[in-house]
Design a protein around this motif. Structure first.
Motif, short mmCIF file in Angstrom:
data_model
loop_
_atom_site.label_atom_id
_atom_site.label_comp_id
_atom_site.label_asym_id
_atom_site.label_seq_id
_atom_site.Cartn_x
_atom_site.Cartn_y
_atom_site.Cartn_z
N GLN A 151 -6.96 2.67 -20.60
CA GLN A 151 -6.25 2.12 -19.45
C GLN A 151 -5.03 1.28 -19.87
O GLN A 151 -4.88 0.10 -19.52
CB GLN A 151 -7.19 1.30 -18.57
N THR A 152 -4.19 1.92 -20.66
CA THR A 152 -2.92 1.30 -21.08
C THR A 152 -1.82 2.35 -20.94
O THR A 152 -2.09 3.55 -20.89
CB THR A 152 -2.95 0.83 -22.55
N THR A 184 1.52 -1.73 -21.41
CA THR A 184 1.00 -2.44 -20.24
C THR A 184 -0.51 -2.31 -20.12
O THR A 184 -1.12 -1.35 -20.61
CB THR A 184 1.64 -1.90 -18.95
N GLU A 185 -1.09 -3.27 -19.43
CA GLU A 185 -2.50 -3.20 -19.07
C GLU A 185 -2.61 -2.39 -17.79
O GLU A 185 -2.00 -2.73 -16.76
CB GLU A 185 -3.05 -4.62 -18.85
N GLY A 186 -3.34 -1.30 -17.85
CA GLY A 186 -3.40 -0.39 -16.72
C GLY A 186 -2.22 0.58 -16.75
O GLY A 186 -1.24 0.38 -17.48
N ILE A 187 -2.32 1.63 -15.97
CA ILE A 187 -1.27 2.66 -15.92
C ILE A 187 -0.58 2.57 -14.56
O ILE A 187 -1.16 2.94 -13.53
CB ILE A 187 -1.87 4.06 -16.13
N PRO A 188 0.66 2.08 -14.53
CA PRO A 188 1.37 1.92 -13.25
C PRO A 188 1.61 3.26 -12.55
O PRO A 188 1.92 4.25 -13.20
CB PRO A 188 2.71 1.27 -13.65
N GLN A 189 1.44 3.25 -11.25
CA GLN A 189 1.76 4.43 -10.46
C GLN A 189 3.28 4.54 -10.32
O GLN A 189 4.02 3.59 -10.52
CB GLN A 189 1.11 4.33 -9.07
N HIS A 212 0.78 -5.21 -13.62
CA HIS A 212 0.48 -4.59 -14.91
C HIS A 212 1.09 -5.43 -16.05
O HIS A 212 2.18 -5.13 -16.55
CB HIS A 212 1.02 -3.16 -14.95
N GLY A 237 0.43 7.56 -21.24
CA GLY A 237 -0.64 6.80 -20.60
C GLY A 237 -1.97 7.15 -21.26
O GLY A 237 -2.21 8.33 -21.57
N PHE A 297 6.82 -6.80 -14.98
CA PHE A 297 5.58 -6.02 -15.00
C PHE A 297 4.42 -6.80 -14.39
O PHE A 297 3.55 -6.21 -13.74
CB PHE A 297 5.25 -5.56 -16.41
N GLU A 298 4.41 -8.10 -14.58
CA GLU A 298 3.38 -8.93 -13.93
C GLU A 298 3.50 -8.82 -12.41
O GLU A 298 2.48 -8.80 -11.69
CB GLU A 298 3.54 -10.39 -14.36
#
Length: 245
Positions: free
Chosen positions: A174-175, A136-141, A199, A169, A194-195
């Motif tokens: 930031q992936t 994913t783009e970014g790291i989901p909380q 993310h 992560g 995920f969108e």
């Protein structure tokens, strides 16, 4: 001897239920005679026609395929893109994929010429887990991942609960690498999920289907399922279908 509707389904013409409708509508002939009653059984030597076209009686075959990215999950493509069946040039049977993986998604895909089997596995009540690994783009909380676990609203309705696990992560890039298990089969479902939490997925691979894994296969390689694996899949689909009926 096999039931007529099963023979039609196995030939990939239609699901067994649709085959029954075709029979009742008088669109099926056996040895030149129109059949409208259900329950008729036919032998391998009988000539079966559906809407005036003779069906080819093939032995059922079942394959596990490691679909590469950039390949379309159809028998052929009008745009000239590479299709999954292009990887089976020596298979004489008319195989087709069970469900699909997106063009840009790699991983485990099943193919067969057994329409009855395919429809059983794809039935909405057949809740067979499919496990994906997404970058994913970014790291989901954690709270965002919890939304996926509970089910998230998409334009075609709320998804069923998913099983989600953060594998790693990368704060610098930031992936994140996340494992997600779902049993539904909506179009681009994992990517859309995920969108929906902000993310987007940059890379996606299906690693498991029920109890099946890619087991050392490389992208573009395949193997035949064993008779035991086919029997296990059928039993698993029927078990979950019965549980949800």
């Amino acid at each position: 001897m096999e039931r007529l509707q099963k023979v039609i389904a196995r030939a990939g013409i239609a699901s067994r239920r649709k085959a029954e409708d075709l029979i009742k509508e008088g669109k099926v002939k056996v040895n030149g005679k129109v059949i409208t009653e259900l329950g008729v059984k036919v032998s391998p030597s009988d000539r079966v026609e559906v809407e005036e076209v003779q069906i080819e009686r093939e032995e059922p075959v079942y394959f596990l395929f490691y679909k590469p990215r950039g390949v379309i999950s159809t028998v052929k493509d009008e745009k000239g893109r590479k299709a999954v069946t292009d990887f089976f040039p020596d298979i004489k049977e008319r195989i087709f994929p069970i469900g699909r993986l997106d063009y840009d998604t790699s991983g485990l895909l099943l193919l067969t010429n057994d329409g009855d089997f395919a429809n059983l596995l794809m039935h909405p009540r057949s809740e067979i887990d499919k496990v994906y690994v997404a970058k994913t783009e970014g790291i989901p909380q954690r709270e965002a991942l919890r939304k996926l676990e509970k089910g998230i609203k998409l334009e075609d309705g709320k998804t069923a609960p998913a099983k989600v696990k953060m594998l790693s992560g990368d704060k610098k890039k930031q992936t994140a690498i996340i494992e997600i298990a779902i049993h539904e089969g909506r179009n681009r479902q994992v990517r859309r999920m995920f969108e929906a939490i902000g993310h987007p997925v940059s890379k996606l691979k299906r690693e498991r289907y029920g109890f099946l894994t890619l087991g050392g296969l490389k992208a573009g390689e395949m193997r035949e399922l064993t008779p035991h694996e086919v029997k296990q899949l059928r039993a698993l689909a029927m078990k979950t279908e019965k549980k949800n009926s």
